[in-house]
Every structure is written in structure tokens, then in C-alpha cells.
Design a protein around this motif. Structure first.
Motif, short mmCIF file in Angstrom:
data_model
loop_
_atom_site.label_atom_id
_atom_site.label_comp_id
_atom_site.label_asym_id
_atom_site.label_seq_id
_atom_site.Cartn_x
_atom_site.Cartn_y
_atom_site.Cartn_z
N ASN A 183 1.10 3.77 4.39
CA ASN A 183 1.04 2.37 3.96
C ASN A 183 2.19 2.00 3.04
O ASN A 183 2.75 0.91 3.11
CB ASN A 183 -0.29 2.09 3.28
N SER A 184 2.54 2.92 2.14
CA SER A 184 3.60 2.62 1.17
C SER A 184 4.97 2.56 1.82
O SER A 184 5.86 1.85 1.33
CB SER A 184 3.61 3.67 0.06
N ALA A 185 5.16 3.30 2.91
CA ALA A 185 6.47 3.33 3.56
C ALA A 185 6.92 1.93 3.97
O ALA A 185 8.11 1.58 3.84
CB ALA A 185 6.43 4.25 4.78
N HIS A 186 5.98 1.10 4.43
CA HIS A 186 6.33 -0.26 4.87
C HIS A 186 6.97 -1.05 3.73
O HIS A 186 7.99 -1.73 3.92
CB HIS A 186 5.08 -0.96 5.38
N TYR A 187 6.38 -0.98 2.56
CA TYR A 187 6.87 -1.76 1.43
C TYR A 187 8.01 -1.07 0.69
O TYR A 187 9.00 -1.71 0.33
CB TYR A 187 5.72 -2.05 0.46
N TRP A 188 7.89 0.21 0.45
CA TRP A 188 8.93 0.92 -0.29
C TRP A 188 10.24 0.97 0.48
O TRP A 188 11.32 0.88 -0.11
CB TRP A 188 8.46 2.33 -0.64
N LEU A 189 10.16 1.13 1.81
CA LEU A 189 11.38 1.27 2.61
C LEU A 189 11.92 -0.08 3.10
O LEU A 189 13.10 -0.36 2.95
CB LEU A 189 11.13 2.19 3.80
N LEU A 190 11.05 -0.91 3.70
CA LEU A 190 11.53 -2.16 4.30
C LEU A 190 11.77 -3.25 3.27
O LEU A 190 12.87 -3.81 3.17
CB LEU A 190 10.56 -2.64 5.38
N SER A 191 10.75 -3.60 2.49
CA SER A 191 10.93 -4.68 1.51
C SER A 191 11.50 -4.18 0.20
O SER A 191 11.95 -4.98 -0.63
CB SER A 191 9.59 -5.39 1.24
N GLY A 192 11.47 -2.87 -0.02
CA GLY A 192 12.03 -2.30 -1.23
C GLY A 192 13.45 -1.84 -1.04
O GLY A 192 14.41 -2.57 -1.30
N LEU A 193 13.63 -0.63 -0.54
CA LEU A 193 14.95 -0.01 -0.44
C LEU A 193 15.91 -0.81 0.46
O LEU A 193 17.02 -1.15 0.04
CB LEU A 193 14.80 1.42 0.10
N LEU A 194 15.50 -1.12 1.68
CA LEU A 194 16.41 -1.77 2.63
C LEU A 194 16.83 -3.16 2.16
O LEU A 194 18.02 -3.49 2.15
CB LEU A 194 15.74 -1.85 4.00
#
Length: 333
Positions: A183-194
Motif C-alpha cells: 500500500n505504501s509503495a503507491h504513495y511513497w514512490l508515485l506521489s512521493g519520490l517520482l
């Protein structure tokens, strides 16, 4: 007093008793879970009990929030109950709080502190070796548009943290612990890091260079302030729908009801509609930045699936009392 037979479902459970004695007239299903939790050493939320007769899950609360009595389940002497170890669990509320903290940290960090390092042409910067990643010898100051994007994105997730902590009511206490990473990957990677990497570049509109110059927020105040106004409208509307959903479920109950009122009279899940609208405002201000568009596409498709699933559940659960409507986009979807 009667004796119930207990058997593990799936992998064996250490110290699980083969039977348990209960007072049928006074024993609640909650006390049944509590006793087995104490015996096995597993947390209460890690156990799932099902009836041997039909495989239905033994719940602990009625829709009204009242305790379920064991005698209401139709269990008799030597009735069989299956116990399943669900594995390590984590609270739903905690999972959401972990999901949203990533972008809250990453965006201000990238804009305010890391820009000189992220976009440097220095051979010591590993990102400078990535093809098409924007790096330069001189890092200009962040633009007004970039600061606005950082503020809007950060505030959005701060709002989500607030709602998770004080507004949302969850029908289940926990989920499997390993879900927190998915679940965290969606937010940490897409809306966060990227998004953080591609919103605060030295050339903020490079990724959206196809966007007409006259319609870019840095050149057109109407686009900037119009986008901010649209974002504020979407956030306030989304919050209103969450308050409506909260009012449908008294604290401590699992009651379900048909939501009505602002937004809900038009589509099944207006909370998802306003969520997407808010991100479209960010995309507009960013000049069509592809990283924002990717996040909207992935999140929008996921929410559309959830909305269609919820609409089917409403029709099944409430029958003719539920008026069928579009699930997210009026007259379209």
C-alpha cells in the motif's frame, strides 16, 4: 456449560486447545476470541474463528455495535469451530498514517534542501547518469509555481493524515502486516519520490513541454489561481463527503447505510470524484507534468474499481432501496 471442539484451519497453531468449555447463556464471541488468544499467545486480531457447520466467520459485534452471544450462532454441544492464524497484523489506521507520511516528508525535503544535489551535473550525483533526467551546472531558485505545487501536495496529505486520525471509521481493525509495503509503495514512490523528482527540476515545465506556453501557470496567472481555486473546492468537497460517511457509522459499530446528500445524490463515490479533481488541479498547475498524470491514472483506475465494487455491494445489500447511478463521473462512469 457446553464443550466446543476447536480445530486449526491451515497451519497448526501452537497451544490451541482441542476443546473449550463455555457457559452458553453468558459467553460472548468476544470472550471466546479473548480466551483463545490468551491460550495460544496470538493477538486477538490475528485469530479468525469460523463455524464448522457452514464456514461463516464468527463476528464479535452486531451492526448496532452490541456484542454477539455464542448462543445466537446456533452452536450446540461438541459443535466444531475452526481457528485460523492470519499472521502478523497491523492496524488499518496505522497503515494509512504510514502511507501518507512519505509524500509529506519528500516534497518539502526535495524542494527546500535537496534541489542543489538532485539536479547537479556533478559525476558524484548518481541521478545525473540517468538518461533524460534534468541536471544542470547552475541550479536556479525554485519558482513560485514549484512552491505552490509543494504546498498543495503537502497539504493534501496532511489533510489525509488528519482524516485518518480523527474522521475515518474502519469496519475492520487490522490487515496483514505485509500489506503496509504494497500500500505504501503507491504513495511513497508515485506521489512521493517520482513527483518530487520531476516537479522541482531546474526546468519545471520540461516534462510538459507540449503544454502551450500561454497556458502554463508560470506565464498565466488565471491558470495558477484557477488551479488553486479548483484544488481548494475539491479538498473541501472531499472532506464533506468523508464527514457524511463518518455520520453513517456510529463509533464501535459495523452498521452500513446508503449515503445521501452532497455529491452522493449524483454518484456512488463522490469522495473518489473529488479526490481525482483535486489532483487534476495539481496537474493543471504543473503544466501537464507526466509524473502527476501517471499518479492520477493509476489512482483513478484503482478508485474506479473500488467504486464499481461498492455500487454492486449497495445493490446487493439494499436492493430497491438503493437507486442505481454512475459511480464516479456523472453521466459517464
Amino acid at each position: 456449560m457446553i464443550s466446543l471442539k476447536i480445530e486449526p484451519r491451515g497451519r497448526p497453531i501452537r497451544n490451541l486447545p482441542s476443546s473449550i468449555e463455555i457457559d452458553l447463556a453468558t459467553c460472548t464471541t468476544e470472550s471466546l476470541y479473548t480466551r483463545l488468544s490468551a491460550t495460544t499467545g496470538l493477538s486477538r486480531d490475528r485469530l479468525r474463528l469460523t463455524k464448522g457447520s457452514d464456514g461463516s466467520v464468527i463476528s464479535v459485534k452486531k451492526d448496532s455495535g452490541k456484542d454477539v452471544m455464542v448462543e445466537e450462532l446456533g452452536l450446540l454441544k461438541d459443535s466444531k469451530i475452526f481457528a485460523k492464524d492470519l499472521g502478523p497484523q497491523i492496524g488499518w489506521r496505522t497503515v494509512f498514517q504510514i502511507e501518507y507520511i512519505g509524500p509529506i516528508i519528500m516534497h518539502p525535503l526535495a524542494l527546500l534542501y535537496l534541489r542543489p544535489y538532485l539536479y547537479s551535473n556533478s559525476p558524484l550525483n548518481p541521478l545525473s547518469h540517468i538518461p533524460y533526467f534534468p541536471t544542470t551546472d547552475v541550479i536556479p531558485p525554485a519558482t513560485t509555481v514549484q512552491k505552490v505545487l509543494c504546498i498543495l501536495t503537502t497539504l493534501h496529505f496532511v489533510k489525509r493524515e488528519f482524516e485518518t486520525t480523527f474522521v475515518h471509521r474502519f469496519s475492520a481493525n487490522t490487515m496483514p502486516f505485509n500489506y503496509v509495503f504494497r500500500n505504501s509503495a503507491h504513495y511513497w514512490l508515485l506521489s512521493g519520490l517520482l513527483m518530487a523528482l520531476f516537479l522541482y527540476t531546474p526546468a519545471p515545465t520540461t516534462a510538459g513541454s507540449w503544454w502551450p506556453s500561454s497556458l502554463r501557470a508560470e506565464n498565466n496567472p488565471a491558470v495558477l489561481y484557477g488551479g488553486i481555486a479548483l484544488w481548494v473546492f475539491a479538498q473541501l468537497s472531499n472532506f464533506a463527503t468523508h464527514m457524511t460517511l463518518r455520520s453513517l457509522r456510529p463509533e464501535g459499530s459495523t452498521k452500513r447505510a446508503i449515503p445521501t446528500g452532497y455529491g452522493f445524490d449524483t454518484v456512488t463515490c463522490p469522495n473518489y470524484s473529488f479526490e481525482v479533481l483535486g489532483w487534476l488541479a495539481v496537474w493543471l498547475i504543473s503544466g501537464g507534468n507526466w509524473s502527476v498524470g501517471l499518479f492520477i491514472a493509476v489512482g483513478g483506475v484503482t478508485m474506479a474499481k473500488w467504486a464499481m465494487k461498492k455500487e454492486r455491494r449497495y445493490r446487493k445489500e439494499f436492493g430497491s432501496a438503493y437507486k442505481k447511478k454512475k459511480v464516479m463521473i456523472p453521466w459517464i462512469l
